[in-house]
Scaffold this motif. Structure first.
Motif, mmCIF file in Angstrom:
data_model
loop_
_atom_site.group_PDB
_atom_site.id
_atom_site.type_symbol
_atom_site.label_atom_id
_atom_site.label_comp_id
_atom_site.label_asym_id
_atom_site.label_seq_id
_atom_site.Cartn_x
_atom_site.Cartn_y
_atom_site.Cartn_z
ATOM 1 N N VAL A 50 -9.395 2.430 1.067
ATOM 2 C CA VAL A 50 -8.672 3.302 0.144
ATOM 3 C C VAL A 50 -9.666 3.802 -0.898
ATOM 4 C CG1 VAL A 50 -6.857 3.360 -1.619
ATOM 5 C CG2 VAL A 50 -6.497 2.099 0.516
ATOM 6 N N GLU A 97 -8.339 -6.977 1.130
ATOM 7 C CA GLU A 97 -8.604 -6.790 -0.293
ATOM 8 C C GLU A 97 -10.087 -6.506 -0.485
ATOM 9 O OE1 GLU A 97 -7.429 -10.077 -2.728
ATOM 10 O OE2 GLU A 97 -5.317 -9.921 -2.176
ATOM 11 N N MET A 125 -7.139 -1.916 2.309
ATOM 12 C CA MET A 125 -7.499 -1.671 0.912
ATOM 13 C C MET A 125 -8.972 -1.328 0.740
ATOM 14 S SD MET A 125 -4.637 -1.711 -0.600
ATOM 15 C CE MET A 125 -4.961 -1.744 -2.349
ATOM 16 N N SER A 185 -1.148 -6.607 0.998
ATOM 17 C CA SER A 185 -2.019 -5.496 1.376
ATOM 18 C C SER A 185 -1.952 -5.224 2.871
ATOM 19 C CB SER A 185 -3.475 -5.810 1.000
ATOM 20 O OG SER A 185 -3.612 -5.955 -0.392
ATOM 21 N N GLN A 200 -8.098 2.619 -5.180
ATOM 22 C CA GLN A 200 -7.091 1.564 -5.099
ATOM 23 C C GLN A 200 -6.118 1.596 -6.273
ATOM 24 O OE1 GLN A 200 -7.988 -2.525 -3.661
ATOM 25 N NE2 GLN A 200 -10.114 -1.868 -3.972
ATOM 26 N N ILE A 259 -2.145 1.865 -5.750
ATOM 27 C CA ILE A 259 -1.246 0.813 -6.239
ATOM 28 C C ILE A 259 -0.189 1.429 -7.154
ATOM 29 C CG2 ILE A 259 -1.116 -1.237 -7.718
ATOM 30 C CD1 ILE A 259 -3.964 -1.967 -6.513
ATOM 31 N N GLY A 265 0.842 -1.197 0.000
ATOM 32 C CA GLY A 265 0.000 0.000 0.000
ATOM 33 C C GLY A 265 0.873 1.240 0.000
ATOM 34 N N THR A 302 -9.296 -5.830 -5.934
ATOM 35 C CA THR A 302 -7.871 -5.646 -5.638
ATOM 36 C C THR A 302 -6.961 -6.528 -6.489
ATOM 37 O OG1 THR A 302 -8.438 -5.036 -3.359
ATOM 38 C CG2 THR A 302 -6.131 -5.563 -3.808
#
Length: 133
Positions: free
Chosen positions: A50, A82, A47, A77, A53, A57, A41, A86
């Motif tokens: 976020v 996830e 995740m 992660s 994502q 990433i 991350g 993800t």
């Protein structure tokens, strides 16, 4: 670093992308020791929390690439978290393996919309999430 070097062992360094700038001494020690950097991350945030994502990433891969001279091949992660998307986003970004899936003692190939990604063996007993959760 010294303990591993004394045994001629290399580590995989799961690191938030922001750490490359915030803690350069630690990252330099890992890089200079020949450790592989694995995306973790950009910041320490699950995740599923976020907002974007794909951007996080990409930001992580860019930070590690800039610091080490090569993109990370793997990903773990934050909190082993996830979403349904993800794995697809990681594979699309060029990540080859993940350590999020505590599901087997052998590597397992997982299908994504961008092709296969490998789940590498990892046990939750050695993860800090057990202590901090």
């Amino acid at each position: 670093v010294e303990t591993l070097e004394s045994r001629n062992l290399k580590a995989t360094f799961a690191v938030n992308g922001s750490v490359c700038e915030l803690y350069p001494d630690a990252c330099e020690a890992a890089r200079d020791a020949g450790w592989d950097f694995m995306g973790h991350g950009f910041v320490q945030r699950p995740m599923h929390r976020v907002d974007d994502q794909k951007a996080a990433i990409a930001q992580t891969i860019e930070a590690i690439s800039r610091f080490t001279g090569k993109p990370p091949r793997g990903w773990e992660s934050p909190g082993l978290t996830e979403t349904d998307e993800t794995l697809d986003l990681l594979a699309e970004a060029g990540i080859e393996y993940v350590a999020d899936w505590v599901l087997d003692e052998q590597p397992v190939t997982l299908k994504t919309r961008a092709g296969d990604i490998v789940s590498v063996p990892y046990t939750v007993e050695i993860n800090d999430v057990v202590i901090s959760a």
